[in-house]
Design a protein around this motif. Sequence first.
Motif, PDB file in Angstrom:
ATOM      1  N   GLU A   1      39.062  47.780  63.448  1.00  0.00           N
ATOM      2  CA  GLU A   1      38.864  46.646  62.738  1.00  0.00           C
ATOM      3  C   GLU A   1      37.897  46.235  61.782  1.00  0.00           C
ATOM      4  OE1 GLU A   1      41.191  43.953  63.422  1.00  0.00           O
ATOM      5  OE2 GLU A   1      42.335  45.505  64.758  1.00  0.00           O
ATOM      6  N   GLU A   2      37.386  47.440  61.303  1.00  0.00           N
ATOM      7  CA  GLU A   2      36.165  47.327  60.427  1.00  0.00           C
ATOM      8  C   GLU A   2      36.776  47.229  58.950  1.00  0.00           C
ATOM      9  OE1 GLU A   2      33.981  51.487  59.742  1.00  0.00           O
ATOM     10  OE2 GLU A   2      34.683  51.238  61.815  1.00  0.00           O
ATOM     11  N   TYR A   3      37.966  47.370  58.589  1.00  0.00           N
ATOM     12  CA  TYR A   3      38.549  47.479  57.644  1.00  0.00           C
ATOM     13  C   TYR A   3      39.070  46.144  57.177  1.00  0.00           C
ATOM     14  CZ  TYR A   3      37.846  52.504  57.452  1.00  0.00           C
ATOM     15  OH  TYR A   3      37.329  53.772  57.971  1.00  0.00           O
ATOM     16  N   PRO A   4      39.087  45.500  55.932  1.00  0.00           N
ATOM     17  CA  PRO A   4      40.117  44.280  55.705  1.00  0.00           C
ATOM     18  C   PRO A   4      41.368  44.354  55.723  1.00  0.00           C
ATOM     19  CG  PRO A   4      38.874  44.936  53.830  1.00  0.00           C
ATOM     20  CD  PRO A   4      38.525  45.996  54.863  1.00  0.00           C
ATOM     21  N   SER A   5      41.776  43.157  56.163  1.00  0.00           N
ATOM     22  CA  SER A   5      43.427  43.027  55.974  1.00  0.00           C
ATOM     23  C   SER A   5      43.916  43.076  54.832  1.00  0.00           C
ATOM     24  CB  SER A   5      43.727  41.795  56.898  1.00  0.00           C
ATOM     25  OG  SER A   5      45.219  41.470  56.431  1.00  0.00           O
ATOM     26  N   LEU A   6      45.101  43.693  54.657  1.00  0.00           N
ATOM     27  CA  LEU A   6      45.724  43.595  53.361  1.00  0.00           C
ATOM     28  C   LEU A   6      46.519  42.423  53.164  1.00  0.00           C
ATOM     29  CD1 LEU A   6      46.675  47.429  52.904  1.00  0.00           C
ATOM     30  CD2 LEU A   6      44.573  46.215  51.861  1.00  0.00           C
ATOM     31  N   ALA A   7      46.634  41.475  54.191  1.00  0.00           N
ATOM     32  CA  ALA A   7      47.548  40.342  53.804  1.00  0.00           C
ATOM     33  C   ALA A   7      47.023  39.402  52.723  1.00  0.00           C
ATOM     34  CB  ALA A   7      47.299  39.702  55.326  1.00  0.00           C
ATOM     35  N   VAL A   8      47.892  38.551  52.255  1.00  0.00           N
ATOM     36  CA  VAL A   8      47.553  37.751  51.296  1.00  0.00           C
ATOM     37  C   VAL A   8      46.519  36.693  51.677  1.00  0.00           C
ATOM     38  CG1 VAL A   8      48.528  35.970  49.606  1.00  0.00           C
ATOM     39  CG2 VAL A   8      49.618  38.246  50.166  1.00  0.00           C
ATOM     40  N   ARG A   9      45.535  36.416  51.033  1.00  0.00           N
ATOM     41  CA  ARG A   9      44.428  35.425  51.316  1.00  0.00           C
ATOM     42  C   ARG A   9      44.684  34.245  50.720  1.00  0.00           C
ATOM     43  NH1 ARG A   9      42.375  40.260  50.232  1.00  0.00           N
ATOM     44  NH2 ARG A   9      41.040  41.457  51.886  1.00  0.00           N
ATOM     45  N   ASP A  10      44.004  33.126  51.362  1.00  0.00           N
ATOM     46  CA  ASP A  10      44.265  31.686  50.615  1.00  0.00           C
ATOM     47  C   ASP A  10      43.874  31.423  49.182  1.00  0.00           C
ATOM     48  OD1 ASP A  10      45.271  30.786  52.961  1.00  0.00           O
ATOM     49  OD2 ASP A  10      43.262  30.208  53.831  1.00  0.00           O
ATOM     50  N   ALA A  11      42.836  32.357  48.658  1.00  0.00           N
ATOM     51  CA  ALA A  11      42.633  32.587  47.176  1.00  0.00           C
ATOM     52  C   ALA A  11      43.441  33.057  46.452  1.00  0.00           C
ATOM     53  CB  ALA A  11      41.032  32.894  47.143  1.00  0.00           C
ATOM     54  N   GLU A  12      44.305  33.867  47.175  1.00  0.00           N
ATOM     55  CA  GLU A  12      45.331  34.889  46.342  1.00  0.00           C
ATOM     56  C   GLU A  12      46.558  34.058  46.181  1.00  0.00           C
ATOM     57  OE1 GLU A  12      43.850  39.335  47.276  1.00  0.00           O
ATOM     58  OE2 GLU A  12      44.983  38.211  48.779  1.00  0.00           O
ATOM     59  N   ARG A  13      46.805  32.924  46.903  1.00  0.00           N
ATOM     60  CA  ARG A  13      48.035  32.178  46.567  1.00  0.00           C
ATOM     61  C   ARG A  13      48.192  31.401  45.479  1.00  0.00           C
ATOM     62  NH1 ARG A  13      50.233  32.934  51.545  1.00  0.00           N
ATOM     63  NH2 ARG A  13      48.665  33.058  53.463  1.00  0.00           N
ATOM     64  N   ALA A  14      49.375  31.325  45.010  1.00  0.00           N
ATOM     65  CA  ALA A  14      49.587  30.546  43.793  1.00  0.00           C
ATOM     66  C   ALA A  14      49.540  29.151  44.103  1.00  0.00           C
ATOM     67  CB  ALA A  14      50.797  31.046  43.261  1.00  0.00           C
ATOM     68  N   GLN A  15      48.809  28.365  43.366  1.00  0.00           N
ATOM     69  CA  GLN A  15      48.729  26.680  43.477  1.00  0.00           C
ATOM     70  C   GLN A  15      48.662  26.239  42.314  1.00  0.00           C
ATOM     71  OE1 GLN A  15      45.104  26.167  45.749  1.00  0.00           O
ATOM     72  NE2 GLN A  15      45.962  27.214  47.458  1.00  0.00           N
ATOM     73  N   GLY A  16      49.107  24.676  42.024  1.00  0.00           N
ATOM     74  CA  GLY A  16      49.074  24.087  41.118  1.00  0.00           C
ATOM     75  C   GLY A  16      50.465  24.439  39.986  1.00  0.00           C
ATOM     76  N   GLN A  17      50.095  23.791  39.032  1.00  0.00           N
ATOM     77  CA  GLN A  17      51.290  23.948  37.983  1.00  0.00           C
ATOM     78  C   GLN A  17      50.732  24.475  36.845  1.00  0.00           C
ATOM     79  OE1 GLN A  17      52.737  19.990  37.367  1.00  0.00           O
ATOM     80  NE2 GLN A  17      53.686  19.824  39.405  1.00  0.00           N
ATOM     81  N   PHE A  18      51.930  25.178  35.931  1.00  0.00           N
ATOM     82  CA  PHE A  18      51.462  25.623  34.871  1.00  0.00           C
ATOM     83  C   PHE A  18      52.242  25.197  33.636  1.00  0.00           C
ATOM     84  CE2 PHE A  18      51.842  29.122  31.675  1.00  0.00           C
ATOM     85  CZ  PHE A  18      50.604  29.337  31.290  1.00  0.00           C
ATOM     86  N   TYR A  19      51.765  24.184  32.898  1.00  0.00           N
ATOM     87  CA  TYR A  19      52.466  23.671  31.787  1.00  0.00           C
ATOM     88  C   TYR A  19      52.139  24.447  30.508  1.00  0.00           C
ATOM     89  CZ  TYR A  19      53.562  19.910  28.443  1.00  0.00           C
ATOM     90  OH  TYR A  19      54.409  19.208  27.611  1.00  0.00           O
TER      91      TYR A  19
END
Length: 160
Positions: A15-33
């Motif tokens: 368990e000493e290695y980080p997970s490869l799952a998508v983190r909250d900071a990597e999720r797309a948010q907001g809108q692009f105009y």
Amino acid sequence: MSLAALVGACASTSEEYPSLAVRDAERAQGQFYTGEPARLDVPPVDVDLAGGLSARLAALVTAAEEAHAEFVSVEPRAARLVAAAGDRGSDSWAAAQVALAELDSARSRAAIPLGDLDMIYTATRVAAQDTSDIEAARNRVIALVGEEDAALEDLRARIR
């Protein structure tokens, strides 16, 4: 330590290695105009069609055919010189290079009408007009230039 032990360590479930799952900071948010799309202003292309389109097309095809006839008349001499060419830098090699340059020149004279045909074709397409006559003329000149390109490629491949 054996190689198997080292390879086995790479496959551990530690368990000493980080997970490869998508983190909250990597999720797309907001809108692009992107704003309003920019209007593309296409300037008119001035094409010299003095005497009408048919006359201009015929003149361009005739010019390409004349240049092609010159190419065909110079080609046998160039082929003889290429066949007789010696080592690079020799007089016979230089004579073959000059003959190939003559062929290039004749090919260029056939390509000039093709450029004019391309310009007429583009202007006609932009104006949303019928291009069938222009396409026929272009195809004829493209075929001539294609023959010349093939002949030049063959001769260049044969010279040392």
